[in-house]
Write a protein that holds these residues in place. Structure first.
Motif, PDB file in Angstrom:
ATOM      1  N   PRO A 304      38.884  33.725  70.980  1.00 40.41           N
ATOM      2  CA  PRO A 304      39.725  34.906  71.211  1.00 40.41           C
ATOM      3  C   PRO A 304      40.980  34.599  72.030  1.00 40.41           C
ATOM      4  CG  PRO A 304      37.415  35.440  71.577  1.00 40.41           C
ATOM      5  CD  PRO A 304      37.504  33.954  71.451  1.00 40.41           C
ATOM      6  N   GLN A 305      40.862  33.680  73.001  1.00 44.56           N
ATOM      7  CA  GLN A 305      42.032  33.295  73.798  1.00 44.56           C
ATOM      8  C   GLN A 305      43.065  32.594  72.921  1.00 44.56           C
ATOM      9  OE1 GLN A 305      39.410  31.080  76.578  1.00 44.56           O
ATOM     10  NE2 GLN A 305      40.450  32.177  78.219  1.00 44.56           N
ATOM     11  N   GLU A 322      37.932  31.538  61.289  1.00 40.70           N
ATOM     12  CA  GLU A 322      37.557  30.569  60.259  1.00 40.70           C
ATOM     13  C   GLU A 322      38.188  29.238  60.652  1.00 40.70           C
ATOM     14  OE1 GLU A 322      38.915  32.255  56.594  1.00 40.70           O
ATOM     15  OE2 GLU A 322      37.145  33.551  56.400  1.00 40.70           O
ATOM     16  N   VAL A 323      37.365  28.205  60.757  1.00 38.93           N
ATOM     17  CA  VAL A 323      37.814  26.934  61.333  1.00 38.93           C
ATOM     18  C   VAL A 323      37.547  25.769  60.379  1.00 38.93           C
ATOM     19  CG1 VAL A 323      37.621  25.352  63.294  1.00 38.93           C
ATOM     20  CG2 VAL A 323      37.290  27.820  63.650  1.00 38.93           C
ATOM     21  N   ILE A 324      38.576  24.947  60.203  1.00 36.35           N
ATOM     22  CA  ILE A 324      38.432  23.674  59.490  1.00 36.35           C
ATOM     23  C   ILE A 324      38.912  22.576  60.435  1.00 36.35           C
ATOM     24  CG2 ILE A 324      39.109  22.296  57.486  1.00 36.35           C
ATOM     25  CD1 ILE A 324      39.856  24.924  56.076  1.00 36.35           C
ATOM     26  N   ARG A 339      36.794  24.408  51.991  1.00 39.16           N
ATOM     27  CA  ARG A 339      35.840  25.524  51.813  1.00 39.16           C
ATOM     28  C   ARG A 339      34.776  25.152  50.766  1.00 39.16           C
ATOM     29  NH1 ARG A 339      36.553  31.042  52.786  1.00 39.16           N
ATOM     30  NH2 ARG A 339      38.819  30.707  53.068  1.00 39.16           N
ATOM     31  N   ASP A 340      35.222  24.616  49.657  1.00 40.40           N
ATOM     32  CA  ASP A 340      34.292  24.241  48.579  1.00 40.40           C
ATOM     33  C   ASP A 340      33.314  23.154  49.024  1.00 40.40           C
ATOM     34  OD1 ASP A 340      35.545  26.071  46.963  1.00 40.40           O
ATOM     35  OD2 ASP A 340      36.770  24.576  45.887  1.00 40.40           O
ATOM     36  N   ALA A 341      33.771  22.315  49.952  1.00 42.45           N
ATOM     37  CA  ALA A 341      32.919  21.221  50.449  1.00 42.45           C
ATOM     38  C   ALA A 341      32.030  21.669  51.606  1.00 42.45           C
ATOM     39  CB  ALA A 341      33.797  20.046  50.886  1.00 42.45           C
ATOM     40  N   GLY A 342      32.106  22.954  51.948  1.00 43.38           N
ATOM     41  CA  GLY A 342      31.284  23.476  53.039  1.00 43.38           C
ATOM     42  C   GLY A 342      31.774  23.083  54.415  1.00 43.38           C
ATOM     43  N   LYS A 343      33.059  22.756  54.504  1.00 39.87           N
ATOM     44  CA  LYS A 343      33.622  22.313  55.781  1.00 39.87           C
ATOM     45  C   LYS A 343      34.402  23.411  56.505  1.00 39.87           C
ATOM     46  CE  LYS A 343      32.076  18.121  55.475  1.00 39.87           C
ATOM     47  NZ  LYS A 343      31.034  17.645  56.430  1.00 39.87           N
ATOM     48  N   LEU A 344      34.345  24.626  56.008  1.00 39.25           N
ATOM     49  CA  LEU A 344      34.953  25.764  56.705  1.00 39.25           C
ATOM     50  C   LEU A 344      33.837  26.530  57.401  1.00 39.25           C
ATOM     51  CD1 LEU A 344      37.695  28.188  55.507  1.00 39.25           C
ATOM     52  CD2 LEU A 344      35.577  29.091  56.481  1.00 39.25           C
ATOM     53  N   SER A 345      33.958  26.696  58.709  1.00 35.56           N
ATOM     54  CA  SER A 345      32.918  27.395  59.468  1.00 35.56           C
ATOM     55  C   SER A 345      33.449  28.718  59.995  1.00 35.56           C
ATOM     56  CB  SER A 345      32.426  26.533  60.637  1.00 35.56           C
ATOM     57  OG  SER A 345      33.483  26.265  61.542  1.00 35.56           O
ATOM     58  N   SER A 346      32.565  29.682  60.134  1.00 35.85           N
ATOM     59  CA  SER A 346      32.917  30.983  60.696  1.00 35.85           C
ATOM     60  C   SER A 346      32.404  31.022  62.124  1.00 35.85           C
ATOM     61  CB  SER A 346      32.280  32.103  59.864  1.00 35.85           C
ATOM     62  OG  SER A 346      32.657  33.372  60.370  1.00 35.85           O
ATOM     63  N   GLU A 347      33.322  31.193  63.081  1.00 34.50           N
ATOM     64  CA  GLU A 347      32.969  31.079  64.495  1.00 34.50           C
ATOM     65  C   GLU A 347      33.218  32.387  65.241  1.00 34.50           C
ATOM     66  OE1 GLU A 347      31.470  28.498  65.412  1.00 34.50           O
ATOM     67  OE2 GLU A 347      32.029  26.931  63.979  1.00 34.50           O
ATOM     68  N   TYR A 351      33.161  30.365  70.599  1.00 32.76           N
ATOM     69  CA  TYR A 351      33.573  29.067  70.052  1.00 32.76           C
ATOM     70  C   TYR A 351      34.670  28.442  70.917  1.00 32.76           C
ATOM     71  CZ  TYR A 351      35.565  25.553  66.944  1.00 32.76           C
ATOM     72  OH  TYR A 351      36.037  24.372  66.421  1.00 32.76           O
ATOM     73  N   ILE A 352      34.471  27.184  71.295  1.00 32.23           N
ATOM     74  CA  ILE A 352      35.469  26.429  72.063  1.00 32.23           C
ATOM     75  C   ILE A 352      36.411  25.726  71.081  1.00 32.23           C
ATOM     76  CG2 ILE A 352      35.876  24.617  73.768  1.00 32.23           C
ATOM     77  CD1 ILE A 352      34.428  27.019  74.916  1.00 32.23           C
ATOM     78  N   VAL A 353      37.671  26.050  71.155  1.00 29.74           N
ATOM     79  CA  VAL A 353      38.656  25.498  70.226  1.00 29.74           C
ATOM     80  C   VAL A 353      38.807  23.998  70.429  1.00 29.74           C
ATOM     81  CG1 VAL A 353      41.075  25.591  69.482  1.00 29.74           C
ATOM     82  CG2 VAL A 353      39.887  27.692  70.159  1.00 29.74           C
ATOM     83  N   GLY A 354      38.804  23.258  69.341  1.00 30.08           N
ATOM     84  CA  GLY A 354      38.967  21.812  69.399  1.00 30.08           C
ATOM     85  C   GLY A 354      40.407  21.409  69.110  1.00 30.08           C
ATOM     86  N   ASP A 355      40.832  20.299  69.668  1.00 31.26           N
ATOM     87  CA  ASP A 355      42.189  19.807  69.417  1.00 31.26           C
ATOM     88  C   ASP A 355      42.320  19.466  67.933  1.00 31.26           C
ATOM     89  OD1 ASP A 355      44.785  18.975  70.144  1.00 31.26           O
ATOM     90  OD2 ASP A 355      44.135  16.882  70.171  1.00 31.26           O
TER      91      ASP A 355
END
Length: 365
Positions: A304-305, A322-324, A339-347, A351-355
């Motif tokens: 959210p931040q 939605e995070v990739i 997304r098709d490869a299942g690499k999109l996650s719903s957070e 969730y701590i944002v990654g660099d």
């Protein structure tokens, strides 16, 4: 988020030349003290190869990098804490920045006069340290005086803060900058709220001659030894080389010149990236047909931040993100591929944002 770094140093150490190279501005770089009487301000982009890769993959209408504000602050001399030279202005300007880029002269050149008559980066650093420490002592003493009056009423909180202020004062009296005080929790919060000059994070830039830009020289060796206990980053650059690079028009010309100098990237890139890291910042991206954009957030920020950096409504009405991961976006060439490869996650909100995260926010207000 607005971020500001101040370039400081004694007169004639290469501050304005470095500022010019960073910003391609035309600040006055003259061979006498106080050539820069007013702080020059420039907005510089943070170099990020990931942004270029996303541009290639997404082919957006525009690309917007993240930025840092750089301020070239007038040179300081002995007695600045008492108003000597441009001391009051210097101290007022440095109080407004988030981090300090401290330039020290580590080159010999008879044609460029040194304000103290000889080249000694350790001495030069100590001159600025002492002036900032003296100003901090003055600030702490005023706070101690106020807390002492309040403590007479018997308030435990005021007595506790007075003791903390006395500890800070004792540390400064030993000529130690406040950033070397390892305080956390309540004490750390109190320390942060004092807004002391020597608490600001610092990056040291050793301005060297062309021959010393890779391995340094005797001056840099002494300086690195001097700051080893500060856990501060030290960078060697040649402001003269950076000035030449800044005059070249194309990126290809710049990189060819850099390679000829035996470097992997321009020194100004390292300064900007180190300053960014110094401020404890990371970058996340949004990527779509209209724009690919880099956004700045503090490390360990929650989703959210991060959304709030785009717009306060995004944070207020945050539903999910939605995070990739950047590496996955590159591997699968697009959002759809990830997304098709299942690499999109719903957070969610925790969730701590990654660099490097590529993010899309869902919100409702």
């Amino acid at each position: 988020m607005s971020l500001k770094c101040g370039i400081v140093g004694l007169p004639n150490v290469g501050k304005s030349t470095l500022f010019n190279a960073l910003t391609s501005a035309k600040a006055l770089a003259a061979n006498y003290p106080f050539a820069t009487k007013d702080p020059n301000v420039g907005i510089i982009t943070v170099p990020d190869e990931r942004l270029e890769m996303l541009k290639e993959l997404v082919n957006p209408q525009k690309v917007i990098p993240t930025t840092i504000e750089i301020v070239d602050i007038a040179g300081l001399i002995k007695g600045a804490s008492k108003g000597e030279g441009l001391g009051n202005q210097f101290l007022a300007n440095i109080r407004e920045v988030d981090a300090i880029v401290h330039v020290v002269r580590c080159f010999n050149n008879d044609n460029v006069v040194h304000v103290d008559g000889s080249v000694d980066p350790v001495r030069d650093k100590e001159i600025i340290d002492i002036e900032l420490i003296l100003k901090d002592i003055e600030t702490v003493e005023k706070r101690m005086e106020k807390l002492a009056k309040q403590a007479k009423s018997g308030a435990k909180e005021d007595k506790k803060m007075l003791e903390w202020a006395q500890e800070i004062h004792a540390h400064l009296e030993k000529e130690q900058p406040i950033r070397t005080l390892d305080w956390e929790d309540e004490k750390g919060k109190f320390l942060k709220e004092m807004f002391l000059l020597t608490y600001k994070p610092i990056l040291y830039v050793c301005n060297v001659d062309e021959e010393s830009v890779v391995n340094g020289n005797d001056h840099t060796a002494k300086f690195v030894e001097c700051v080893k206990d500060e856990e501060a980053e030290v960078i060697f650059i040649s402001a003269a080389i950076e000035s030449d690079i800044a005059e070249l028009e194309t990126y290809e010309e710049k990189m060819e010149f850099v390679s000829e100098m035996g470097l992997d990237k321009p020194g100004v890139f390292r300064v900007i990236q180190s300053a960014y890291k110094l401020l404890n910042l990371i970058t996340y991206f949004t990527a779509g047909e209209k724009e690919v954009r880099a956004w700045t957030v503090l490390k360990d920020s929650k989703a959210p931040q991060a959304a709030g950096v785009i717009h306060t409504d995004f944070e207020r009405g945050f539903i999910r993100a939605e995070v990739i991961k950047y590496a996955d976006f590159v591997t699968y060439k697009s959002e759809a591929g990830a997304r098709d490869a299942g690499k999109l996650s719903s957070e969610g909100k925790e969730y701590i944002v990654g660099d490097g995260d590529v993010m899309h926010f869902k919100f409702n207000v």
